[in-house]
Design an enzyme around this catalytic site. Sequence first.
Site, mmCIF file in Angstrom:
data_model
loop_
_atom_site.group_PDB
_atom_site.id
_atom_site.type_symbol
_atom_site.label_atom_id
_atom_site.label_comp_id
_atom_site.label_asym_id
_atom_site.label_seq_id
_atom_site.Cartn_x
_atom_site.Cartn_y
_atom_site.Cartn_z
ATOM 1 N N PHE A 150 -10.048 0.921 -0.475
ATOM 2 C CA PHE A 150 -9.967 -0.127 0.544
ATOM 3 C C PHE A 150 -10.451 -1.465 -0.021
ATOM 4 O O PHE A 150 -11.487 -1.541 -0.668
ATOM 5 C CB PHE A 150 -10.824 0.267 1.759
ATOM 6 C CG PHE A 150 -10.569 -0.627 2.943
ATOM 7 C CD1 PHE A 150 -9.479 -0.413 3.767
ATOM 8 C CD2 PHE A 150 -11.405 -1.701 3.198
ATOM 9 C CE1 PHE A 150 -9.233 -1.263 4.843
ATOM 10 C CE2 PHE A 150 -11.165 -2.551 4.282
ATOM 11 C CZ PHE A 150 -10.077 -2.323 5.096
ATOM 12 N N LYS A 186 -0.807 -1.219 -4.804
ATOM 13 C CA LYS A 186 -1.513 0.036 -5.095
ATOM 14 C C LYS A 186 -0.472 1.047 -5.573
ATOM 15 O O LYS A 186 0.094 1.784 -4.759
ATOM 16 C CB LYS A 186 -2.184 0.562 -3.824
ATOM 17 C CG LYS A 186 -3.429 -0.176 -3.388
ATOM 18 C CD LYS A 186 -4.020 0.529 -2.159
ATOM 19 C CE LYS A 186 -5.287 -0.104 -1.701
ATOM 20 N NZ LYS A 186 -5.749 0.489 -0.420
ATOM 21 N N ASP A 226 0.863 -1.187 0.000
ATOM 22 C CA ASP A 226 0.000 0.000 0.000
ATOM 23 C C ASP A 226 0.901 1.240 0.000
ATOM 24 O O ASP A 226 1.303 1.720 -1.057
ATOM 25 C CB ASP A 226 -0.921 -0.091 1.226
ATOM 26 C CG ASP A 226 -2.095 0.849 1.169
ATOM 27 O OD1 ASP A 226 -1.952 1.938 0.590
ATOM 28 O OD2 ASP A 226 -3.166 0.532 1.716
HETATM 29 C C1 PRP Z 1 -1.184 -4.824 5.839
HETATM 30 C C2 PRP Z 1 -0.672 -5.751 4.756
HETATM 31 C C3 PRP Z 1 0.747 -5.296 4.546
HETATM 32 C C4 PRP Z 1 0.687 -3.826 4.887
HETATM 33 C C5 PRP Z 1 0.704 -3.013 3.622
HETATM 34 O O1 PRP Z 1 -0.817 -5.345 7.058
HETATM 35 O O2 PRP Z 1 -0.744 -7.097 5.136
HETATM 36 O O3 PRP Z 1 1.632 -5.954 5.407
HETATM 37 O O4 PRP Z 1 -0.529 -3.603 5.594
HETATM 38 O O5 PRP Z 1 0.633 -1.647 3.878
HETATM 39 P P1 PRP Z 1 1.854 -0.653 3.695
HETATM 40 O O6 PRP Z 1 2.448 -0.899 2.345
HETATM 41 O O7 PRP Z 1 1.201 0.706 3.798
HETATM 42 O O8 PRP Z 1 2.837 -0.874 4.807
HETATM 43 P P2 PRP Z 1 -1.488 -4.971 8.464
HETATM 44 O O9 PRP Z 1 -0.525 -4.132 9.244
HETATM 45 O O10 PRP Z 1 -2.857 -4.418 8.263
HETATM 46 O O11 PRP Z 1 -1.551 -6.371 9.204
HETATM 47 P P3 PRP Z 1 -2.240 -7.723 8.738
HETATM 48 O O12 PRP Z 1 -1.349 -8.323 7.674
HETATM 49 O O13 PRP Z 1 -2.258 -8.557 9.968
HETATM 50 O O14 PRP Z 1 -3.624 -7.398 8.220
#
Ligand code: PRP
Length: 187
Positions: free
Chosen positions: A164, A143, A115
């Site tokens: 989202f 993204k 993201d």
């Molecule tokens: C989510 C996803 C990635 C990260 C991506 O993890 O699994 O690890 O966010 O976002 P970024 O590129 O902005 O860092 P999250 O922290 O929500 O934990 P999860 O995997 O347990 O859902």
Amino acid sequence: MVETDSKGNKILKVGSEKFVEYISEEKIQKRIAELGEEISKEYRDKLPVFIGILNGSFLFMADLMKNVTVRSEIDFLKLSSYGDAKISSGKVELIKELNADITDRYVVVVEDIVDSGLSIKYISELILKHQPAGLKVASLLVKPKSIKYDVKVDYTGFEIPDKFVLGYGLDYAQKYRNLRSIFILSE
Ligand code: PRP
């Protein structure tokens, strides 16, 4: 959980918000088979270590590994950055360290989504400290418009808009990870 509307679209309602199916189970599985084949060609005779990032990557990791046909090992890292929020807190916390010894090994990090890129930047820096022979990143979703950090994704499943998404490992307040397809917030 999931309903079908009059036009045949799969819909998920969460409170007042509506999500629509965006990437079907068939499309996900077809793309993962392609990625598995590509990765298997590249890592023949390299005994790669696949590192899944928990929790989000658990389904992608499982399905990808079923499509990897070369000898390999797996491990997991657990980070927490978003908690229950929909927007990144900007902080990353390491909850589970690596067990595998990755020095001089070929590492493939397996993520559900890139993201902002903060998590993958943090993970890459952590892994590079162990001096692996190589480091590549596989992410089911990317993204491109949200990326704020200097990160490279070597194997991308799908590029998606800055909206989202949930399902197939991705959560909404920790729920809906078990959906077989990916849903996107509808306008
Ligand atoms: C989510 C996803 C990635 C990260 C991506 O993890 O699994 O690890 O966010 O976002 P970024 O590129 O902005 O860092 P999250 O922290 O929500 O934990 P999860 O995997 O347990 O859902």
